[in-house]
Scaffold this motif. Structure first.
Motif, mmCIF file in Angstrom:
data_model
loop_
_atom_site.group_PDB
_atom_site.id
_atom_site.type_symbol
_atom_site.label_atom_id
_atom_site.label_comp_id
_atom_site.label_asym_id
_atom_site.label_seq_id
_atom_site.Cartn_x
_atom_site.Cartn_y
_atom_site.Cartn_z
ATOM 1 N N ASP A 61 0.808 -1.230 0.000
ATOM 2 C CA ASP A 61 0.000 0.000 0.000
ATOM 3 C C ASP A 61 0.842 1.282 0.000
ATOM 4 N N GLU A 64 0.213 3.980 -2.833
ATOM 5 C CA GLU A 64 -1.090 4.631 -2.637
ATOM 6 C C GLU A 64 -1.038 5.639 -1.487
ATOM 7 N N ARG A 65 -0.350 5.250 -0.421
ATOM 8 C CA ARG A 65 -0.246 6.164 0.735
ATOM 9 C C ARG A 65 0.562 7.402 0.364
ATOM 10 N N GLU A 67 0.978 8.660 -2.608
ATOM 11 C CA GLU A 67 0.225 9.445 -3.597
ATOM 12 C C GLU A 67 -0.596 10.541 -2.913
#
Ligand code: ATP
Length: 356
Positions: A61, A64-65, A67
């Motif tokens: 993840d 995504e974090r 981003e």
């Protein structure tokens, strides 16, 4: 001027990362507190500790974090020591590529009284970050290096107009904010197509910056001149591998890797990342020089300040720069590599104290 909350990630990395990154965040937090800059700090696990706790050096993840953040501080990565299994990728080329962090901006400054080959050096090398010869980042799949037979190895060098023009523009912008002098380093005498394209793009972007004086230098001659007269240069732009070598060479001229900060900048995010590696030989002793990491954090705040039109972030960056200058000039709290006896945390404390 806006004062939105900036979202900044904390990725400690490996080895001395666990010492220099906390000092950096300590300094950045204090600067934010003094200037009224609102920051939401988000620790993000990465590297060996993430492998031990979550099973991956780059947990699934993470991208995504990141981003969702504006920027982050990444400590050095000791990937050479990772066990050789598929869960242990080297995270930083992936981050540079995924977030299109195309410019690696590396300032080189001498300080009076700090053991150094040269004095009065103040230059910045802007290195293209995602193409060139680096085989782990110049392709989206596979590797830019391969061995068709046991006796033959082929290394591919990738140069694109897009990558070249983006890094050129970043360098011209920087040159405009400094002495308006830019040196383009290449070897188009031999790499007629690759370096040739890089130079063509630099010249094309130069037309948008008539106030900046651009000169060219062939990389081997430049390497020699850098050793002899680094004071003659201000902003330098070059391709990935040349920049890799020249930034370490330049750091060596002013006191070594402990004094070499860096920022990887892209269109929407930036990553503070010092030039030095994770230095396992001195890890865990509280003796690593935090300067490079702290000044990388300073560069991140400055970049965010310009990007987000935040006066507070710009002030926080200026405050850190002044405090670091004070500590470097007083020479009372410097680590061993700078000729002092201070611990990593004592140098960090001194910088915080110098902020008032
Ligand atoms: P990498 O390939 O990951 O960039 P490297 O091979 O360049 O790593 P480093 O880990 O940067 O190696 O260390 C090179 C030398 O510089 C080591 O002797 C190390 O102790 C020293 N060094 C690196 N960073 C610092 C620092 N922040 N403070 C003091 N010494 C450092």
């Amino acid at each position: 001027m806006q004062n939105d909350t900036l979202k900044i990630g904390i990725l400690e990395g490996d080895d001395i990362g666990h010492e220099v990154v906390p000092e950096t965040i300590k300094v950045m937090r204090r600067a934010a507190e003094i200037t009224g800059l609102s920051v939401a700090w988000e620790p993000v696990p990465i590297g060996k500790r993430a492998l031990d706790t979550l099973g991956f050096t780059l947990p699934p993840d993470t991208l995504e974090r990141l981003e969702a953040l504006d920027g982050w501080v990444l400590g050095p990565i000791g990937h050479q020591a990772y066990p050789k299994v598929k869960e242990t990728v080297n995270p930083h080329p992936i981050l540079r590529k995924h977030f299109d962090l195309f410019a690696n901006i590396r300032p080189v400054r001498s300080y009076p009284g700090i053991p150094s080959v040269h004095q009065n050096v103040d230059l910045v090398i802007v290195r293209e970050n995602n193409e060139g010869f680096q085989p782990d980042r110049n392709v989206v799949a596979g590797s830019g290096e391969f061995r068709p037979t046991n006796d033959v190895t082929i290394s591919v060098r990738v140069i694109t107009r897009n990558g070249s023009s983006k890094v050129a523009r970043e360098a011209f912008e920087l040159a405009r904010s400094r002495k308006k002098q830019l040196t383009v380093v290449h070897k188009d005498t031999v790499f007629k197509l690759g370096c040739g394209m890089f130079v063509e793009e630099c010249k094309r972007i130069a037309q948008e910056y008539p106030d900046v004086q651009m000169q060219e230098a062939i990389v081997d001659t430049f390497a020699m001149r850098l050793v002899m007269t680094p004071q003659k240069y201000d902003v330098v732009v070059t391709t990935n591998m040349f920049g890799d070598i020249l930034t370490d060479e330049a750091a060596g001229l002013v006191g070594g890797l402990g004094l070499a900060p860096g920022l990887c900048a892209g269109p929407r995010h930036a990553m503070a990342q010092a030039t030095h590696g994770s230095a396992p030989d001195i890890a865990g002793k509280n003796i690593a020089n935090p300067y490079a990491m702290i000044m990388s954090g300073q560069m991140l705040l400055d970049w965010l300040g310009r990007k987000h039109n935040s006066a507070q972030a710009l002030q926080a960056a200026a405050l850190i720069e002044n405090s670091v200058d004070t500590v470097m000039q007083e020479r009372k709290f410097l680590t061993g590599d700078l000729g002092g006896t201070a611990k990593t945390s004592e140098m960090g404390d001194a910088i915080v104290l110098a902020m008032g």
